[in-house]
Design a protein around this motif. Structure first.
Motif, PDB file in Angstrom:
ATOM      1  N   ASP A  95       0.815  -1.206   0.000  1.00 30.07           N
ATOM      2  CA  ASP A  95       0.000   0.000   0.000  1.00 30.07           C
ATOM      3  C   ASP A  95       0.848   1.256   0.000  1.00 30.07           C
ATOM      4  OD1 ASP A  95      -2.317  -1.477  -0.014  1.00 30.07           O
ATOM      5  OD2 ASP A  95      -2.558  -1.476   2.187  1.00 30.07           O
ATOM      6  N   GLN A  96       2.079   1.152   0.441  1.00 31.19           N
ATOM      7  CA  GLN A  96       2.960   2.312   0.459  1.00 31.19           C
ATOM      8  C   GLN A  96       3.578   2.586  -0.924  1.00 31.19           C
ATOM      9  OE1 GLN A  96       5.854   1.700   3.525  1.00 31.19           O
ATOM     10  NE2 GLN A  96       4.287   1.605   5.203  1.00 31.19           N
ATOM     11  N   LEU A  97       3.473   1.609  -1.825  1.00 34.12           N
ATOM     12  CA  LEU A  97       4.040   1.761  -3.172  1.00 34.12           C
ATOM     13  C   LEU A  97       3.060   2.499  -4.080  1.00 34.12           C
ATOM     14  CD1 LEU A  97       5.576  -1.803  -3.645  1.00 34.12           C
ATOM     15  CD2 LEU A  97       6.772   0.293  -2.953  1.00 34.12           C
ATOM     16  N   PRO A  98       3.563   3.102  -5.113  1.00 35.30           N
ATOM     17  CA  PRO A  98       2.663   3.734  -6.092  1.00 35.30           C
ATOM     18  C   PRO A  98       1.799   2.663  -6.759  1.00 35.30           C
ATOM     19  CG  PRO A  98       4.928   4.461  -6.385  1.00 35.30           C
ATOM     20  CD  PRO A  98       4.989   3.358  -5.420  1.00 35.30           C
ATOM     21  N   ARG A  99       0.616   3.072  -7.157  1.00 30.98           N
ATOM     22  CA  ARG A  99      -0.268   2.126  -7.808  1.00 30.98           C
ATOM     23  C   ARG A  99       0.343   1.679  -9.114  1.00 30.98           C
ATOM     24  NH1 ARG A  99      -5.207   1.761  -5.564  1.00 30.98           N
ATOM     25  NH2 ARG A  99      -5.778   3.362  -4.042  1.00 30.98           N
ATOM     26  N   GLY A 100       0.201   0.341  -9.287  1.00 31.59           N
ATOM     27  CA  GLY A 100       0.748  -0.202 -10.519  1.00 31.59           C
ATOM     28  C   GLY A 100       0.869  -1.701 -10.402  1.00 31.59           C
ATOM     29  N   ALA A 101       1.616  -2.238 -11.331  1.00 34.07           N
ATOM     30  CA  ALA A 101       1.737  -3.691 -11.402  1.00 34.07           C
ATOM     31  C   ALA A 101       2.474  -4.260 -10.194  1.00 34.07           C
ATOM     32  CB  ALA A 101       2.478  -4.084 -12.689  1.00 34.07           C
ATOM     33  N   LEU A 102       3.481  -3.513  -9.690  1.00 38.30           N
ATOM     34  CA  LEU A 102       4.237  -4.029  -8.544  1.00 38.30           C
ATOM     35  C   LEU A 102       3.353  -4.151  -7.303  1.00 38.30           C
ATOM     36  CD1 LEU A 102       6.932  -4.880  -7.377  1.00 38.30           C
ATOM     37  CD2 LEU A 102       7.454  -2.469  -6.917  1.00 38.30           C
ATOM     38  N   GLU A 103       2.517  -3.112  -7.124  1.00 44.54           N
ATOM     39  CA  GLU A 103       1.617  -3.168  -5.968  1.00 44.54           C
ATOM     40  C   GLU A 103       0.683  -4.361  -6.062  1.00 44.54           C
ATOM     41  OE1 GLU A 103      -1.931  -0.542  -3.817  1.00 44.54           O
ATOM     42  OE2 GLU A 103      -1.048   0.111  -5.741  1.00 44.54           O
ATOM     43  N   ASN A 104       0.136  -4.545  -7.233  1.00 44.23           N
ATOM     44  CA  ASN A 104      -0.820  -5.655  -7.416  1.00 44.23           C
ATOM     45  C   ASN A 104      -0.128  -7.001  -7.246  1.00 44.23           C
ATOM     46  OD1 ASN A 104      -2.909  -3.851  -7.855  1.00 44.23           O
ATOM     47  ND2 ASN A 104      -2.518  -3.759 -10.097  1.00 44.23           N
ATOM     48  N   ALA A 105       1.126  -7.101  -7.727  1.00 48.64           N
ATOM     49  CA  ALA A 105       1.854  -8.375  -7.605  1.00 48.64           C
ATOM     50  C   ALA A 105       2.128  -8.715  -6.137  1.00 48.64           C
ATOM     51  CB  ALA A 105       3.157  -8.305  -8.397  1.00 48.64           C
ATOM     52  N   LEU A 106       2.500  -7.681  -5.386  1.00 54.87           N
ATOM     53  CA  LEU A 106       2.782  -7.945  -3.963  1.00 54.87           C
ATOM     54  C   LEU A 106       1.519  -8.365  -3.205  1.00 54.87           C
ATOM     55  CD1 LEU A 106       5.287  -5.064  -3.132  1.00 54.87           C
ATOM     56  CD2 LEU A 106       5.790  -7.481  -3.464  1.00 54.87           C
ATOM     57  N   LYS A 107       0.423  -7.699  -3.542  1.00 53.16           N
ATOM     58  CA  LYS A 107      -0.828  -8.100  -2.892  1.00 53.16           C
ATOM     59  C   LYS A 107      -1.246  -9.506  -3.309  1.00 53.16           C
ATOM     60  CE  LYS A 107      -2.743  -3.498  -2.083  1.00 53.16           C
ATOM     61  NZ  LYS A 107      -3.878  -2.561  -2.319  1.00 53.16           N
ATOM     62  N   GLY A 108      -0.876  -9.899  -4.523  1.00 49.67           N
ATOM     63  CA  GLY A 108      -1.152 -11.270  -4.942  1.00 49.67           C
ATOM     64  C   GLY A 108      -0.337 -12.270  -4.151  1.00 49.67           C
ATOM     65  N   HIS A 109       0.898 -11.909  -3.896  1.00 52.08           N
ATOM     66  CA  HIS A 109       1.743 -12.787  -3.057  1.00 52.08           C
ATOM     67  C   HIS A 109       1.188 -12.892  -1.638  1.00 52.08           C
ATOM     68  CE1 HIS A 109       4.876 -13.661  -5.946  1.00 52.08           C
ATOM     69  NE2 HIS A 109       5.033 -12.345  -6.225  1.00 52.08           N
ATOM     70  N   ALA A 110       0.666 -11.803  -1.108  1.00 51.66           N
ATOM     71  CA  ALA A 110       0.061 -11.853   0.239  1.00 51.66           C
ATOM     72  C   ALA A 110      -1.122 -12.806   0.263  1.00 51.66           C
ATOM     73  CB  ALA A 110      -0.368 -10.448   0.688  1.00 51.66           C
ATOM     74  N   SER A 111      -1.894 -12.768  -0.813  1.00 45.39           N
ATOM     75  CA  SER A 111      -3.023 -13.714  -0.891  1.00 45.39           C
ATOM     76  C   SER A 111      -2.530 -15.141  -0.968  1.00 45.39           C
ATOM     77  CB  SER A 111      -3.896 -13.361  -2.113  1.00 45.39           C
ATOM     78  OG  SER A 111      -4.426 -12.054  -1.992  1.00 45.39           O
ATOM     79  N   SER A 112      -1.440 -15.362  -1.669  1.00 48.59           N
ATOM     80  CA  SER A 112      -0.883 -16.723  -1.761  1.00 48.59           C
ATOM     81  C   SER A 112      -0.400 -17.217  -0.404  1.00 48.59           C
ATOM     82  CB  SER A 112       0.270 -16.730  -2.782  1.00 48.59           C
ATOM     83  OG  SER A 112      -0.171 -16.356  -4.069  1.00 48.59           O
ATOM     84  N   VAL A 113       0.221 -16.324   0.361  1.00 49.79           N
ATOM     85  CA  VAL A 113       0.692 -16.723   1.698  1.00 49.79           C
ATOM     86  C   VAL A 113      -0.494 -17.110   2.598  1.00 49.79           C
ATOM     87  CG1 VAL A 113       1.832 -15.912   3.791  1.00 49.79           C
ATOM     88  CG2 VAL A 113       2.813 -15.388   1.541  1.00 49.79           C
ATOM     89  N   ARG A 114      -1.571 -16.301   2.481  1.00 50.86           N
ATOM     90  CA  ARG A 114      -2.767 -16.631   3.282  1.00 50.86           C
ATOM     91  C   ARG A 114      -3.332 -17.983   2.853  1.00 50.86           C
ATOM     92  NH1 ARG A 114      -3.826 -10.945   2.725  1.00 50.86           N
ATOM     93  NH2 ARG A 114      -3.790  -9.935   4.786  1.00 50.86           N
ATOM     94  N   GLN A 115      -3.280 -18.254   1.560  1.00 47.23           N
ATOM     95  CA  GLN A 115      -3.806 -19.530   1.059  1.00 47.23           C
ATOM     96  C   GLN A 115      -2.960 -20.696   1.591  1.00 47.23           C
ATOM     97  OE1 GLN A 115      -3.974 -19.745  -3.218  1.00 47.23           O
ATOM     98  NE2 GLN A 115      -4.954 -21.767  -3.225  1.00 47.23           N
ATOM     99  N   ILE A 116      -1.640 -20.524   1.622  1.00 45.07           N
ATOM    100  CA  ILE A 116      -0.766 -21.580   2.183  1.00 45.07           C
ATOM    101  C   ILE A 116      -1.103 -21.800   3.662  1.00 45.07           C
ATOM    102  CG2 ILE A 116       1.612 -22.152   2.793  1.00 45.07           C
ATOM    103  CD1 ILE A 116       2.472 -20.656   0.219  1.00 45.07           C
ATOM    104  N   HIS A 117      -1.328 -20.729   4.410  1.00 46.40           N
ATOM    105  CA  HIS A 117      -1.667 -20.866   5.840  1.00 46.40           C
ATOM    106  C   HIS A 117      -2.997 -21.602   6.002  1.00 46.40           C
ATOM    107  CE1 HIS A 117      -3.388 -19.508   9.691  1.00 46.40           C
ATOM    108  NE2 HIS A 117      -2.102 -19.605  10.119  1.00 46.40           N
ATOM    109  N   ARG A 118      -3.899 -21.270   5.106  1.00 48.76           N
ATOM    110  CA  ARG A 118      -5.223 -21.858   5.225  1.00 48.76           C
ATOM    111  C   ARG A 118      -5.240 -23.311   4.786  1.00 48.76           C
ATOM    112  NH1 ARG A 118      -7.335 -18.323   2.560  1.00 48.76           N
ATOM    113  NH2 ARG A 118      -7.390 -19.318   0.497  1.00 48.76           N
ATOM    114  N   GLU A 119      -4.514 -23.654   3.744  1.00 50.06           N
ATOM    115  CA  GLU A 119      -4.612 -24.987   3.169  1.00 50.06           C
ATOM    116  C   GLU A 119      -3.570 -25.956   3.710  1.00 50.06           C
ATOM    117  OE1 GLU A 119      -4.382 -24.456  -1.015  1.00 50.06           O
ATOM    118  OE2 GLU A 119      -6.361 -23.498  -1.189  1.00 50.06           O
ATOM    119  N   VAL A 120      -2.484 -25.457   4.240  1.00 55.28           N
ATOM    120  CA  VAL A 120      -1.407 -26.359   4.673  1.00 55.28           C
ATOM    121  C   VAL A 120      -1.152 -26.240   6.189  1.00 55.28           C
ATOM    122  CG1 VAL A 120       0.988 -27.053   4.346  1.00 55.28           C
ATOM    123  CG2 VAL A 120      -0.348 -26.214   2.394  1.00 55.28           C
ATOM    124  N   VAL A 121      -0.943 -25.015   6.666  1.00 58.18           N
ATOM    125  CA  VAL A 121      -0.541 -24.847   8.061  1.00 58.18           C
ATOM    126  C   VAL A 121      -1.673 -25.221   9.017  1.00 58.18           C
ATOM    127  CG1 VAL A 121       0.236 -23.190   9.790  1.00 58.18           C
ATOM    128  CG2 VAL A 121       1.160 -23.103   7.472  1.00 58.18           C
TER     129      VAL A 121
END
Length: 882
Positions: A684-710
């Motif tokens: 959220d501190q980054l300018p809007r753009g592809a990098l911001e969206n990619a990082l938020k996608g990675h955050a969603s992936s981490v949550r998915q790993i916690h939910r499905e594996v951990v």
């Protein structure tokens, strides 16, 4: 006395013969015997108690107890009076000195010796009260008739109240009332004395008849004693069979019994070692189960950890590629990218079970160890050790084969006991004693008629004596009635009526009979007082307190050459400490005649047993016991190797700390949800753009790993149970492996020690238990002898009839006769003493009732104008009616 000596001899023999059965068969190792080792011997086990039943008890009918009832109040009064007359204590020492100094007879001139004078003075001091009272009585007996004669002569001379003239007095009525009241009170008191004497007389007659009950019950008790004693002895003799059968049963089962004793002695060392080995066999199975649990749990946890590790590695690589984008090189974005790049290492697993070494090697070794059934091997050791009684039984067949010979030895002892009993004609002697009792009872009963006749004459004599007093009382009572009823206050002394005159004459008749009978009554009272009072004080009271026995039991009193007369008379041995008092106490407590006569002090029973009945053959039979139990094997070599292999199975080299460390760790290095939240915040501190969206996608992936594996790894039952099982199994294996070689070595050492005990010390244990076994057999005989001794002391030939005879004689002599006689003279003495005031009062009172020959008259004086009146005698007028 012939029958009593037969009974005494029989009782002595029985104690000796029964004690033979116990101690005569086996001699214990004496002090100094090399076989007796007090440092190695243990206390023998308690012997099983035998039930010998109860000796047939004799029931005696005599109850030597007397309660006088209401007349007991009079008895207590007499006792109190005698205590006042004679308050001194019983002169036991004085009587003993008198008897000892006058043993050979005392001549008259010897009374002048100082010692005898002192004794005479001491006796006089003790009898002082009786002497004073007797002196008063003698003076009464002597002076009353003398005074009576003087009184009669004096009255014949018209003195001493014999003048038929009564002077007029102003207080005449008061004097007459006083004399009347006093005479009435005296008469009533004399009547009470007559009633007391009559009650005592009647009490004596009634109890003389009840004496027959004491005689009959005492003779009946003696018959019961004579009839029950043979049956009691026969019963005790028969109980020897109980001991014999018990000993034969013990010998017949010598294998199980002796083997059981040996087994019990050895099991204190053997069984604990086998129990420890058996527990180790259970530990092997538990170890296998724990290793299997560790292996399966570790596999499950490794599978989950590998899946989580792959997911996190992929996501970490993808996030690293995203951060490599040229956009992250921008000056404003670069710090955020660098911060995210610094946290990439946190995307990793924390508990990595894949790096833990497996336990398959140790599990394989334990499985190899368990192929050998150690529990079965140990059970063989138990079986071999528990087979000790069978081994002993097989090796003691010679003892069982000797049972007929042993039975013959025991039967011989029983035959000796019975034969010894038959050597003495006990039953015949007791039968003769019973005949003697029957004849004696008939002889006593033949005197009943004479006793009744004598008692009747005695009763008549006492009533006649009381009739003397009643006659005097009759004159007094009739005189009082006639005088009181016929008295006229208006009549002058010369003109009194016939009824009043008759009353006065009756009172004077009572006075005359009082002088005639008073001294006779006092002579009777004095005689009975001296005799009866001394009987009460010197015989009855010390007999009740048993002080009389102390005099009789004084050493050398009855015979100067015999210390104790009773054992000297019965056993011709006066040195035995047997006294009449001790015998009475034992019989009063209803103990046996054996104990009462102290027969155990007369014979050396031990020497008698060693000399006659001791049987060495039976001891030799038991000394030949040979038992060998060295072939017992507690743990075979296969079992020993199995324990050693288990100690070397490898469970001690497992890295238990590593296992416990991984089990205690969390699943991931950080909380993935927190990591994802932080990543979105950086994006959220980054300018809007592809990098911001990619990082938020990675955050969603981490949550998915916690939910499905951990979350499944932390909450799924499969992984939770695996983690818990792994922790418990590792801790159990860690505990088992701690000092495992030392534990196995200790088990093997304990088994070796037990086998060494069996192989090297078994002979000592066998000898020790054999000795204890023999002692248990001797214990049965000792029980029998103790039971016989106790029975002879308290149950056989209970001599209560002897004390009952003494108590019955005391009741008859003291309570029936002495108390009644003393009460009789007490009442009669009261009457006799009160006759003196009765005489005086009757003489005084008769003056007021009798018609006088002259009376006082009053005339006027011619010598003065004043009127004076002078009394003068005047004859009574002639009365035709009188």
């Amino acid at each position: 006395m012939f029958w009593t000596r037969w009974i005494v001899l029989l009782l002595w023999w029985w104690e000796a013969a029964t004690a033979t059965a116990a101690s005569g068969q086996y001699q214990q190792p004496r002090q100094g015997d090399p076989r007796a080792d007090p440092h190695q011997q243990r206390s023998p086990p308690p012997v099983e108690p035998l039930d010998f039943g109860f000796v047939p008890a004799a029931v005696y009918d005599t109850h030597a107890y007397y309660e006088p009832g209401t007349i007991g109040i009079l008895f207590h009064m007499v006792h109190a009076f005698l205590y006042i007359v004679q308050p001194n204590s019983f002169p036991k020492d004085l009587i003993i000195k008198v008897i000892q100094q006058n043993m050979g007879g005392l001549k008259f001139e010897e009374w002048r010796k100082p010692d005898n004078v002192v004794l005479l003075l001491e006796g006089a001091y003790y009898e002082l009260g009786f002497l004073v009272c007797a002196t008063v009585g003698v003076l009464f007996v002597v002076l009353v008739p003398v005074l009576g004669m003087c009184f009669c002569v004096c009255r014949c001379c018209e003195n001493c109240g014999g003048e038929m003239h009564q002077r007029q007095r102003k207080n005449a009525d008061c004097r007459r009332g006083f004399f009347t009241t006093t005479l009435i009170a005296t008469t009533i008191t004399i009547i009470l004395g007559v009633l007391v004497a009559y009650a005592a007389n009647h009490n004596l007659s009634s109890h003389i008849k009840s004496t027959r009950r004491f005689i009959n019950t005492n003779i009946r008790d003696l018959k019961t004693f004579a009839n029950n004693t043979p049956a009691q002895i026969e019963y005790m003799t028969a109980q020897y069979t109980t001991v014999k059968n018990k000993v034969l049963s013990e010998l017949d089962n010598i294998g199980p019994l002796l083997g059981g004793r040996i087994h019990s002695q050895l099991e204190k060392e053997v069984v604990p070692s086998l129990d420890t080995a058996l527990r180790m066999a259970g530990t092997m199975r538990e170890t296998k189960e724990a290793l299997e649990s560790v292996s399966s749990s570790l596999q499950i946890l490794q599978e989950g950890t590998d899946a989580l590790k792959d997911s996190l590695s992929t996501e970490r690589a993808s996030l690293s590629n995203t951060l490599s984008d040229p956009a992250c090189t921008n000056g404003a974005v670069s710090p955020s990218c660098n911060a995210i790049r610094a946290t990439l290492f946190q995307l990793g697993v924390n508990a990595d079970f894949s790096k833990l070494a497996d336990v398959d090697f140790a599990l394989e070794n334990v499985n190899t160890v368990l192929k050998t059934d150690l529990s079965n091997i140990i059970q063989k050791g138990y079986t071999s050790f528990n087979d000790t009684p069978r081994l002993v039984k097989e090796q003691t067949k010679n003892i069982i084969g000797a049972l007929p010979r042993v039975k013959g030895m025991l039967d011989k002892i029983g035959s000796e006991i019975n034969g010894f009993a038959k050597m003495f004609p006990v039953e015949a002697s007791l039968a003769n004693f019973t005949i003697f009792l029957n004849q004696g009872q008939k002889n006593i009963e033949s005197y009943y008629a004479q006793i009744d006749q004598i008692d009747f004459y005695r009763w008549i004599g006492c009533v006649a004596v009381l009739c003397m007093v009643v006659l005097i009382l009759s004159f007094n009572i009739l005189g009082l009635l006639c005088g009181t009823c016929g008295y006229d206050k208006q009549a002058t002394p010369t003109s009194r009526g016939c009824l009043s005159n008759t009353g006065g004459n009756l009172l004077m008749a009572g006075v005359g009979f009082s002088f005639i009978f008073a001294w006779v009554l006092m002579a009777i009272v004095t005689t009975l007082f001296v005799v009866g009072g001394n009987v009460e004080k010197i015989l009855c009271e010390p007999l009740a307190s048993r002080q009389l026995f102390q005099i009789i039991d004084t050493p050398f009193l009855v015979h100067p050459a015999k210390k104790n007369f009773l054992p000297g008379m019965l056993f011709q041995n006066p040195n035995i400490d047997l006294t009449l008092g001790s015998m009475y106490r034992e019989c009063y407590d209803n103990n046996g005649l054996y104990h009462a006569l102290q027969l155990e002090t007369m014979f050396n029973i031990n020497s008698f047993l060693n000399r006659t009945v001791y049987n060495k053959d039976l001891a030799k039979v038991l000394e030949n016991v040979q038992v060998d139990i060295q072939d017992i094997t507690l743990l075979e070599q296969e079992g020993r190797d199995n324990l050693i292999n288990f100690a070397n199975a490898g469970i001690g080299i497992i890295d238990y700390e590593a296992y416990l460390a991984e089990v205690n760790k969390g699943t991931t290095l950080v909380d993935l949800l927190t990591f994802a939240t932080d990543l979105e915040a950086q994006a959220d501190q980054l300018p809007r753009g592809a990098l911001e969206n990619a990082l938020k996608g990675h955050a969603s992936s981490v949550r998915q790993i916690h939910r499905e594996v951990v979350i499944p790894m932390e909450q799924a039952m499969k992984y939770v149970r695996a983690r818990s099982t792994l922790s418990q199994s590792i801790k159990q294996l860690q505990k088992t492996s701690k000092d495992l070689p030392v534990k196995v070595t200790n088990i093997l050492s304990a088994i070796d020690a037990s086998e060494y005990l069996i192989s090297n010390n078994a002979s000592h244990v066998v000898k020790q238990e054999t000795r204890n076994y023999v002692q248990s057999l001797v214990g049965y005989f000792k029980q029998y002898t103790d039971w016989v001794h106790n029975s002879l002391t308290a149950e056989v030939a209970q001599c209560k009839p002897i004390s009952n005879i003494v108590d019955s004689m005391e009741i008859v002599a003291c309570s029936f006769i002495a108390d009644s006689v003393n009460t009789f003279w007490f009442g009669l003495g009261l009457c006799s003493i009160l006759l003196l005031p009765s005489i005086i009062i009757s003489i005084k009172l008769a003056k007021f009732y009798r018609r006088m020959d002259t009376e006082d008259v009053f005339e006027d004086s011619p010598y003065s104008d004043t009127l004076f009146r002078f009394p003068r005698a005047s004859a009574p007028p002639i009365c035709a009616d009188c």
